[in-house]
Design a protein around this motif. Structure first.
Motif, PDB file in Angstrom:
ATOM      1  N   VAL A   1       4.451  -0.465 -11.829  1.00 43.19           N
ATOM      2  CA  VAL A   1       4.414   0.503 -10.734  1.00 43.19           C
ATOM      3  C   VAL A   1       3.224   0.173  -9.846  1.00 43.19           C
ATOM      4  CG1 VAL A   1       4.204   2.935 -10.094  1.00 43.19           C
ATOM      5  CG2 VAL A   1       5.485   2.294 -12.147  1.00 43.19           C
ATOM      6  N   GLU A   2       3.469   0.142  -8.534  1.00 42.97           N
ATOM      7  CA  GLU A   2       2.401  -0.087  -7.554  1.00 42.97           C
ATOM      8  C   GLU A   2       2.248   1.157  -6.696  1.00 42.97           C
ATOM      9  OE1 GLU A   2       2.146  -4.245  -5.773  1.00 42.97           O
ATOM     10  OE2 GLU A   2       4.271  -4.138  -6.351  1.00 42.97           O
ATOM     11  N   ILE A   3       0.998   1.527  -6.396  1.00 47.64           N
ATOM     12  CA  ILE A   3       0.732   2.687  -5.554  1.00 47.64           C
ATOM     13  C   ILE A   3      -0.354   2.336  -4.544  1.00 47.64           C
ATOM     14  CG2 ILE A   3      -0.986   3.659  -7.151  1.00 47.64           C
ATOM     15  CD1 ILE A   3       0.023   6.456  -6.291  1.00 47.64           C
ATOM     16  N   LYS A   4      -0.148   2.879  -3.329  1.00 44.08           N
ATOM     17  CA  LYS A   4      -1.116   2.614  -2.266  1.00 44.08           C
ATOM     18  C   LYS A   4      -1.609   3.942  -1.720  1.00 44.08           C
ATOM     19  CE  LYS A   4      -1.711  -0.187   1.918  1.00 44.08           C
ATOM     20  NZ  LYS A   4      -1.050  -1.086   2.894  1.00 44.08           N
ATOM     21  N   LEU A   5      -2.906   4.154  -1.799  1.00 46.42           N
ATOM     22  CA  LEU A   5      -3.524   5.381  -1.316  1.00 46.42           C
ATOM     23  C   LEU A   5      -4.242   5.086   0.001  1.00 46.42           C
ATOM     24  CD1 LEU A   5      -5.019   6.542  -4.747  1.00 46.42           C
ATOM     25  CD2 LEU A   5      -2.912   7.340  -3.657  1.00 46.42           C
ATOM     26  N   PRO A   6      -4.379   6.026   0.915  1.00 45.46           N
ATOM     27  CA  PRO A   6      -3.994   7.440   0.794  1.00 45.46           C
ATOM     28  C   PRO A   6      -2.575   7.748   1.289  1.00 45.46           C
ATOM     29  CG  PRO A   6      -5.245   7.134   2.794  1.00 45.46           C
ATOM     30  CD  PRO A   6      -5.131   5.778   2.166  1.00 45.46           C
ATOM     31  N   THR A   7      -1.796   6.713   1.643  1.00 39.90           N
ATOM     32  CA  THR A   7      -0.447   6.957   2.181  1.00 39.90           C
ATOM     33  C   THR A   7       0.554   7.353   1.094  1.00 39.90           C
ATOM     34  OG1 THR A   7       0.069   4.596   1.956  1.00 39.90           O
ATOM     35  CG2 THR A   7      -0.802   5.352   4.088  1.00 39.90           C
ATOM     36  N   ASN A   8       0.145   7.210  -0.157  1.00 37.96           N
ATOM     37  CA  ASN A   8       0.999   7.576  -1.298  1.00 37.96           C
ATOM     38  C   ASN A   8       2.306   6.775  -1.332  1.00 37.96           C
ATOM     39  OD1 ASN A   8      -0.949   9.446  -1.986  1.00 37.96           O
ATOM     40  ND2 ASN A   8       0.143  11.165  -1.012  1.00 37.96           N
ATOM     41  N   ASP A   9       2.231   5.540  -0.906  1.00 38.03           N
ATOM     42  CA  ASP A   9       3.389   4.652  -1.075  1.00 38.03           C
ATOM     43  C   ASP A   9       3.452   4.216  -2.534  1.00 38.03           C
ATOM     44  OD1 ASP A   9       4.041   4.741   1.631  1.00 38.03           O
ATOM     45  OD2 ASP A   9       2.668   3.096   2.110  1.00 38.03           O
ATOM     46  N   VAL A  10       4.649   4.185  -3.094  1.00 45.20           N
ATOM     47  CA  VAL A  10       4.795   3.852  -4.503  1.00 45.20           C
ATOM     48  C   VAL A  10       6.060   3.024  -4.703  1.00 45.20           C
ATOM     49  CG1 VAL A  10       6.002   6.010  -5.053  1.00 45.20           C
ATOM     50  CG2 VAL A  10       4.765   4.787  -6.868  1.00 45.20           C
TER      51      VAL A  10
ATOM     52  N   GLY B   1      -5.046  -3.364  -1.347  1.00 48.38           N
ATOM     53  CA  GLY B   1      -4.918  -1.919  -1.230  1.00 48.38           C
ATOM     54  C   GLY B   1      -3.901  -1.310  -2.180  1.00 48.38           C
ATOM     55  N   TRP B   2      -3.209  -2.134  -2.922  1.00 48.42           N
ATOM     56  CA  TRP B   2      -2.224  -1.653  -3.891  1.00 48.42           C
ATOM     57  C   TRP B   2      -2.821  -1.713  -5.302  1.00 48.42           C
ATOM     58  CZ3 TRP B   2       2.660   0.241  -2.800  1.00 48.42           C
ATOM     59  CH2 TRP B   2       3.135   0.055  -1.494  1.00 48.42           C
ATOM     60  N   GLU B   3      -2.622  -0.645  -6.039  1.00 51.39           N
ATOM     61  CA  GLU B   3      -3.056  -0.606  -7.430  1.00 51.39           C
ATOM     62  C   GLU B   3      -1.833  -0.833  -8.314  1.00 51.39           C
ATOM     63  OE1 GLU B   3      -5.734   2.374  -8.822  1.00 51.39           O
ATOM     64  OE2 GLU B   3      -6.412   2.867  -6.794  1.00 51.39           O
ATOM     65  N   LEU B   4      -1.936  -1.780  -9.243  1.00 58.92           N
ATOM     66  CA  LEU B   4      -0.824  -2.163 -10.099  1.00 58.92           C
ATOM     67  C   LEU B   4      -1.014  -1.583 -11.500  1.00 58.92           C
ATOM     68  CD1 LEU B   4       1.762  -3.816 -10.603  1.00 58.92           C
ATOM     69  CD2 LEU B   4       0.271  -5.768 -11.172  1.00 58.92           C
ATOM     70  N   TYR B   5       0.055  -0.907 -11.979  1.00 56.46           N
ATOM     71  CA  TYR B   5       0.026  -0.296 -13.305  1.00 56.46           C
ATOM     72  C   TYR B   5       1.206  -0.798 -14.138  1.00 56.46           C
ATOM     73  CZ  TYR B   5      -3.335   3.171 -11.578  1.00 56.46           C
ATOM     74  OH  TYR B   5      -4.447   3.782 -11.057  1.00 56.46           O
ATOM     75  N   LYS B   6       0.986  -0.840 -15.440  1.00 62.58           N
ATOM     76  CA  LYS B   6       2.084  -1.054 -16.389  1.00 62.58           C
ATOM     77  C   LYS B   6       2.389   0.292 -17.036  1.00 62.58           C
ATOM     78  CE  LYS B   6       1.310  -2.783 -20.450  1.00 62.58           C
ATOM     79  NZ  LYS B   6       0.992  -3.727 -21.554  1.00 62.58           N
ATOM     80  N   VAL B   7       3.682   0.710 -16.943  1.00 63.42           N
ATOM     81  CA  VAL B   7       4.098   1.987 -17.526  1.00 63.42           C
ATOM     82  C   VAL B   7       5.065   1.701 -18.657  1.00 63.42           C
ATOM     83  CG1 VAL B   7       5.232   4.207 -17.117  1.00 63.42           C
ATOM     84  CG2 VAL B   7       3.778   3.201 -15.341  1.00 63.42           C
ATOM     85  N   GLU B   8       4.751   2.227 -19.836  1.00 60.69           N
ATOM     86  CA  GLU B   8       5.589   2.030 -21.009  1.00 60.69           C
ATOM     87  C   GLU B   8       6.425   3.276 -21.275  1.00 60.69           C
ATOM     88  OE1 GLU B   8       2.792  -1.065 -23.554  1.00 60.69           O
ATOM     89  OE2 GLU B   8       2.870   1.063 -24.116  1.00 60.69           O
TER      90      GLU B   8
END
Length: 694
Positions: A579-588, A558-565
């Motif tokens: 950065v990890e984000i979990k929807l729809p709770t908007n945990d980050v 349920g977590w989406e993993l991103y690389k932010v430069e």
């Protein structure tokens, strides 16, 4: 008067002049009595040849001891003039004396039945006879001599006698002696008369109030001169200001501790939710702790992390002033309790921490910032076992100068690189250790024990955003203060601190912001945060919008993993964060740990939130401590000592009172009563508590 036939004229001249001019009192002056012929014969011996010259010289001698006032006729008092009261009669003579250029003082009086004043003498202040003050300069006595007085006695006979008019309350002039035996003051000289140096009550109060802001007598006198329009309009001298301070200290000194305890007990009894404790060793004051209602509220909202600073001495008894400090919603340091300790022992610090917990209903901080003092460390471990104690970087860097050579401390390259390393909030552990080793090796610090100890304690470092309180309170207090003066300075500092907070609250409430991005989340930032926090979060939103680039890496549980430069500010290097984000709770979550360190989301998190179209900052990432209404929506504080004088009504009442006081004469008030009035205290006759031994 006979003379030798042969006489040395120069000797005769010197003898006569010395004999006349050296007479210090009436008896000696009266003993020089010559007939006119004898005086002329003596003057002839000096070599004078003409009668006209001799007569002129005699005239000057008479004028030297007789001075008539130059006052308009209507102001000259006349024998048998009647006045409605003795006070009015005395006032008329005082006004006449001021115009004439001399000063008066009350002398003897007689009464009917020891009640009604029958006669009253008011004389020139140079009247009466000078009492000789014998002093044996060879004496070995330890009795201290009294300082010489500036009062000059010439035996002047100028005076006035008032007599009651029988059967009435009126008084009349019985006798009036107008002639003086000394020069009178000119208009230009009047500012230097003794009367002009007499301090009014309002001027004494000015000196006392100036001391609350650490303004000493010399600077207070300068300020008074500027406010008055020049030194010539300030009759009192710097010495008078210094003497006032000395006189106040003399009266308060040995009662200082008792006065302080009485004052603090009074606050505890009358101010809402005020806590005050003090232990004694016999009759000696050992320590104090105090905290008021507002400070308790600050701790309840901002007390996760507190700073404990025991490095400031603010009084003559060398008691250590220990403020407990937190950071408020404007990122300003505020006091949440304070103490004074006469002993820097483990037991003393344990008592202080326990008093702090009692006042704050047992709530311990999550983190406490301390210095490297071993006694403090042991006391924290004993009383606050669940609180993480961390070394404050401010104290660490303060010790740096003592741990390196003077040449190295002045080395700009060393200081720049060392400061950049230890204050870096985002550096990773392995990178920190690598750069630390480079600095240690390059500057030959391998054998310096302090650096080795600091490296071992690196997990306890924290780049503090606290403003260390000792620099703040040093502005208002000094080491030579009495305890009462210290508390006056403390109150002034607290007023300044709270006025700043109230001003920032007002600015936040009335603020109209300029938005720098089209993102709705920026408007939500302005809605919830104080102005200070808004601008910091706005910067993160802006950087996240325009400077950060993301790349989706994976989705897991349920977590989406991103690389932010993020491009480096001073180089072409690119820094990467996950950065990890979990929807729809908007945990980050972000690997930069910005939220855990500062309590607000970072630019990397905002970049991903905005990518998903989230228009408001998630509620669980808005810390209550940064909200603009964190204090006003929960607390309604009672008025107490620090708030006195804030309202227009209080200012008007105080000003009217001071104007009234200026009209009163304080000569009948004892020194103790006046000092108590000036300091706003009641000075006890008996004491049970004494100041610590120094």
């Amino acid at each position: 008067m006979s003379h030798p036939k042969e006489i040395d004229k120069s000797i005769a001249t010197d003898t006569i002049i010395v004999e006349i001019n050296s007479s210090p009192n009436d008896e000696q002056i009266n003993s020089i009595s010559f007939t006119s012929k004898e005086l002329q014969n003596m003057i002839r011996i000096e070599g004078e040849s003409s009668n006209s010259t001799n007569e002129s010289y005699c005239s000057n001698i008479i004028e030297e001891f007789e001075y008539k006032t130059d006052v308009p006729t209507e102001f000259v008092l006349v024998v048998n003039s009647v006045f409605k009261s003795l006070n009015l009669a005395g006032k008329m003579y005082t006004d006449y004396a001021e115009m004439a250029g001399f000063q008066t003082r009350l002398s003897s009086q007689s009464k009917y039945n020891s009640q009604i004043i029958k006669e009253k003498y008011v004389i020139c202040n140079r009247g009466d006879k000078d009492k000789p003050k014998p002093c044996d300069t060879l004496s070995t006595s330890s009795v201290k001599r009294k300082p010489n007085s500036n009062k000059i006695i010439t035996g002047c006979t100028a005076k006035i006698i008032f007599e009651i008019v029988y059967g009435t309350t009126d008084y009349k002039v019985k006798k009036f002696f107008e002639m003086h035996n000394h020069p009178l003051e000119s208009i230009e000289e009047k500012p230097y008369m003794k009367k002009a140096r007499r301090m009014s009550y309002s001027e004494k109060e000015f000196v006392v109030r100036a001391s609350k802001a650490k303004i000493g007598p010399i600077m207070a006198h300068k300020i008074r001169a500027v406010l008055k329009g020049g030194y010539k309009y300030v009759g009192t001298k710097v010495t008078d200001y210094k003497n006032l301070r000395i006189g106040v200290n003399r009266i308060l000194c040995y009662k200082d501790a008792q006065i302080m305890i009485n004052k603090m007990n009074d606050r505890r009894d009358h101010y809402p939710n005020y806590s005050f404790e003090f232990p004694c060793d016999g009759d000696l004051l050992v320590a104090m702790f105090w905290v008021d209602e507002r400070e308790k509220a600050f701790y309840a909202e901002f007390g996760e992390v507190i700073s404990f600073d025991a490095t400031l001495r603010t009084n003559k008894y060398k008691m250590v002033f220990v403020p407990f400090t937190v950071v408020d919603h404007h990122k300003k340091s505020v006091i949440v309790g304070a103490g004074l300790l006469s002993r820097e022992t483990i037991e003393s610090y344990e008592w202080l921490f326990k008093a702090f917990l009692r006042a704050h209903e047992g709530k311990a901080p999550k983190i406490i910032l301390i210095d490297q003092d071993a006694s403090i460390k042991q006391a924290v471990e004993s009383v606050l076992p669940n609180s993480r104690h961390i070394l404050c970087m401010w104290h660490i860097m303060k010790n740096l100068q003592a741990k390196v050579t003077g040449d190295l401390f002045k080395n700009k390259d060393f200081k720049k690189r060392f400061n950049k390393l230890v204050w870096n909030m985002h550096i990773k552990p392995d990178e920190f250790e690598k750069k630390w080793d480079l600095i240690i090796n390059e500057f030959n610090l391998e054998d310096k024990r302090w650096f080795n100890d600091m490296f071992e304690l690196r997990d306890k470092w924290i780049p503090a955003y606290f403003k260390i309180m000792n620099s703040f309170f040093n502005t208002y207090s000094q080491s030579g203060n009495l305890l009462l003066h210290f508390m006056m300075n403390y109150d002034t500092a607290i007023q300044k601190q709270r006025n700043t907070q109230q001003e920032l609250d007002h600015q936040t409430k009335k603020a109209v912001y300029k938005f720098i991005s089209p993102r709705p989340i920026e408007k939500h930032d302005a809605k919830v945060y104080t102005s200070t926090l808004f601008y910091e979060v706005q910067k993160e939103i802006y950087k996240g919008s325009w400077y950060c680039q993301y790349e989706h890496l994976a989705t897991k549980n349920g977590w989406e993993l991103y690389k932010v430069e993020q491009p480096n500010k001073n180089s072409e290097l690119i820094t990467e964060f996950e950065v990890e984000i979990k929807l729809p709770t908007n945990d980050v979550k972000c690997t930069c740990e910005h939220f855990n360190r500062f309590g607000t989301l970072c630019r990397h998190a905002f970049n991903i939130l905005m990518k998903h179209g989230i228009k408001e900052i998630p509620e669980h990432y808005i810390r209550n401590r940064w909200r603009k209404d964190v204090i006003s929506r929960h607390y309604n504080f009672g008025r107490h000592v620090y708030d006195i004088g804030d309202s227009e009504i209080n200012r008007s009442v105080n000003q009217a009172y001071y104007n009234f006081e200026a009209c009163l004469e304080y000569k009948n008030r004892t020194d103790v009563e006046e000092v108590g009035k000036l300091m706003g205290i009641s000075i006890p006759k008996d004491i049970d508590i004494n100041v610590p031994n120094v």
